[in-house]
Enzyme design. Structure first.
Site, short mmCIF file in Angstrom:
data_model
loop_
_atom_site.label_atom_id
_atom_site.label_comp_id
_atom_site.label_asym_id
_atom_site.label_seq_id
_atom_site.Cartn_x
_atom_site.Cartn_y
_atom_site.Cartn_z
N ASP A 216 0.91 -1.15 0.00
CA ASP A 216 0.00 0.00 0.00
C ASP A 216 0.94 1.19 0.00
OD1 ASP A 216 -1.48 2.27 0.81
OD2 ASP A 216 -3.07 0.94 1.45
N HIS A 217 1.04 1.88 -1.13
CA HIS A 217 2.16 2.84 -1.24
C HIS A 217 2.02 3.99 -0.25
CE1 HIS A 217 -0.50 5.21 -3.91
NE2 HIS A 217 0.31 6.23 -3.66
N HIS B 84 -5.75 2.78 1.02
CA HIS B 84 -5.00 3.90 1.61
C HIS B 84 -5.70 4.53 2.80
CE1 HIS B 84 -2.99 3.18 -2.06
NE2 HIS B 84 -3.71 3.97 -2.83
#
Ligand code: BG6
Length: 484
Positions: A175-176, A238
């Site tokens: 999950d950046h 996110h």
């Protein structure tokens, strides 16, 4: 045994993410000497390229997407790249890929990290192809880019397929947002300072707001986005990760298991939303920063019921957060790019100033994630003066701008951190299976609720803060969305 991989196998190497984020991040890490000595990066995708042709492709992408202002050397990086074309949907071709990868050692400083940046329907055949060719055993770990499914069921299928070849400690779900410095700083803010934790609960916090606003529209992702929508594209991953970091109990250590254990408890404590606690929207033509932009339906070329905006009033049903709403909203084509978390404290129990005519407003902590990276705490202060007609108080900010506080270190791409952790085998900033599944469970219930109530997105003008119903969602509780 943990190992530092000296080989990286990158699937989807010609894709958008690879060009914009992965190749630039790897190049930056290499240029700074942060990748292991002798690192080799084997790239694969469907297009037919020789090594040299792919290096030219990569050079071009790096020319466009390397972060400006950093001294990053490209040529030495290109030399560690090689390329093998592959149609991952069929078993043929994996043996050639395995040959290109070559021997995978078993020592601590040897091994292979695989990164799948491909469409999710390719995950299963890819895992099979890797397994059949000795690319899943021993010192091999795998990183997966979102979307990990479109609902709980499909996510479980992907997770099962991956689990058939890799144990959980060798699976790295990206999950950046967790790679962003300001997101990691949430942990420092909460758990490296004494003054927040005693107040970090329902007794002292009135509500929390999480906003992820974007100015971009569909971009070039027509097929993917219209099948997904804002809830699955942004909230499922996110925003729920941000919420989990804000709401989690203090972990016992800064370690992957301890942190993920606490996050998953929060995700499991999310109460199912009721009708009226969510608002969806879809943008129509408007203007952003004075520039006219088309509506979603025009960009798409057809009518659609996909939401490009969603606002949710969420609840974490546990002792700490009972009765504290978590308002979340995200949308495309909003007036500014802004990700922030607002922690709104309660009123003081009694004001000694009221008799002297001064009003107090509750303290507020704003954590700017991007583009403004700051921590801003509003405190009541006395306005200087003789106060002959009464005392005046004003909310004044204590504002730490991260780029000023830490002028030295460069701002990194989130993927730099995550790719390095993938190479080195640190799972702390990756999402565990139980987290992903808890996230999907909550999201699926919201979608079921929409279907049941035949909820269709309301329109909003591009450049506005979403449908007016989103403002009303908060205002009903006397809450105003914080706007940058
Ligand atoms: C991605 C979404 O995961 O995150 C995109 O698929 C979104 O739709 C992007 O634009 C936002 O990331 P960032 O880092 O620009 O906030």
């Amino acid at each position: 045994m943990n190992f530092t991989a000296n080989k990286l196998l990158l699937f989807g190497a010609t894709g958008d993410l690879s060009q914009r984020m992965l190749l630039p991040s790897l190049c930056a890490l290499h240029s700074e000497g942060l990748l292991p000595d002798g690192m080799q990066i084997i790239c694969t995708a469907r297009s037919e390229y020789s090594d040299e042709e792919f290096r030219n492709f990569a050079r071009d992408a790096l020319g466009r997407f390397l972060p400006p202002g950093r001294d990053i050397k490209v040529d030495p990086f290109l030399q560690i790249l090689s390329y093998q074309d592959l149609d991952a949907s069929t078993p043929e071709g994996f043996d050639a890929l395995a040959q290109k990868v070559g021997a995978i050692g078993t020592e601590e400083n040897e091994g292979l990290s695989i990164f799948l940046s491909t469409a999710p329907f390719l995950f299963e055949p890819t895992i099979k192809g890797l397994a059949a060719n000795g690319l899943t055993t021993g010192n091999v770990r795998i990183g997966l880019e979102k979307p990990l499914g479109t609902d709980l069921e499909s996510s479980c299928e992907i997770n099962d397929a991956v689990a058939s070849a890799f144990p959980e400690e060798r699976i790295f779900r990206i999950d950046h947002y967790l790679g962003k410095e300001t997101v990691q700083n949430l942990l420092a803010l909460r758990f490296a300072n004494i003054m927040f934790e005693p107040l970090w609960n329902a007794a002292h916090i009135d509500h929390v707001q999480i906003t992820v606003a974007e100015t971009v529209g569909l971009e070039s992702r027509v097929g993917y986005y219209d099948g997904s929508g804002a809830l699955r594209d942004m909230v499922q991953n996110h925003m729920l990760q941000l919420l989990a970091l804000v709401a989690m109990e203090p972990p016992t250590s800064f370690d992957a298991t301890a942190i993920r254990d606490e996050k998953v408890k929060v995700l499991r404590a999310l109460r199912q939303t009721e009708a009226g606690e969510t608002v969806t929207g879809q943008y129509r033509a408007g203007a952003i920063n004075g520039e006219a932009v088309p509506g979603y339906d025009e960009e798409l070329g057809k009518d659609s019921d996909t939401e490009t905006f969603v606002a949710i009033k969420g609840h974490v049903d546990n002792w700490r957060w009972k009765g504290v709403p978590f308002y979340m909203r995200t949308g495309k084509r909003l007036p500014q790019r802004m990700t922030e978390i607002v922690v709104q404290f309660r009123c003081i129990p009694y004001s000694i100033f009221e008799g002297r005519g001064a009003k107090t407003v509750p303290n507020q902590l704003v954590i700017g994630i991007q583009p403004r990276e700051n921590i801003r705490l509003s405190l009541m202060s006395k306005v200087p003066g003789l106060d002959r007609e009464g005392i005046r108080l004003r909310a004044t900010p204590l504002d730490i701008a991260m780029p000023d506080a830490f002028a030295g270190p460069e701002r990194r791409i989130a993927y730099e951190r995550l790719l390095l952790d993938l190479v080195e085998g640190d799972q702390t900033l990756f999402v565990r299976r139980d987290e992903v599944e808890a996230q999907w469970e909550w999201i699926d219930a919201i979608r079921a609720n929409w279907t049941e109530n035949e909820l269709k997105p309301k329109t909003y003008t591009a450049g506005s803060w979403g449908p007016s119903a989103s403002i009303a969602l908060a205002e009903r509780d006397g809450v105003t969305w914080h706007e940058g």
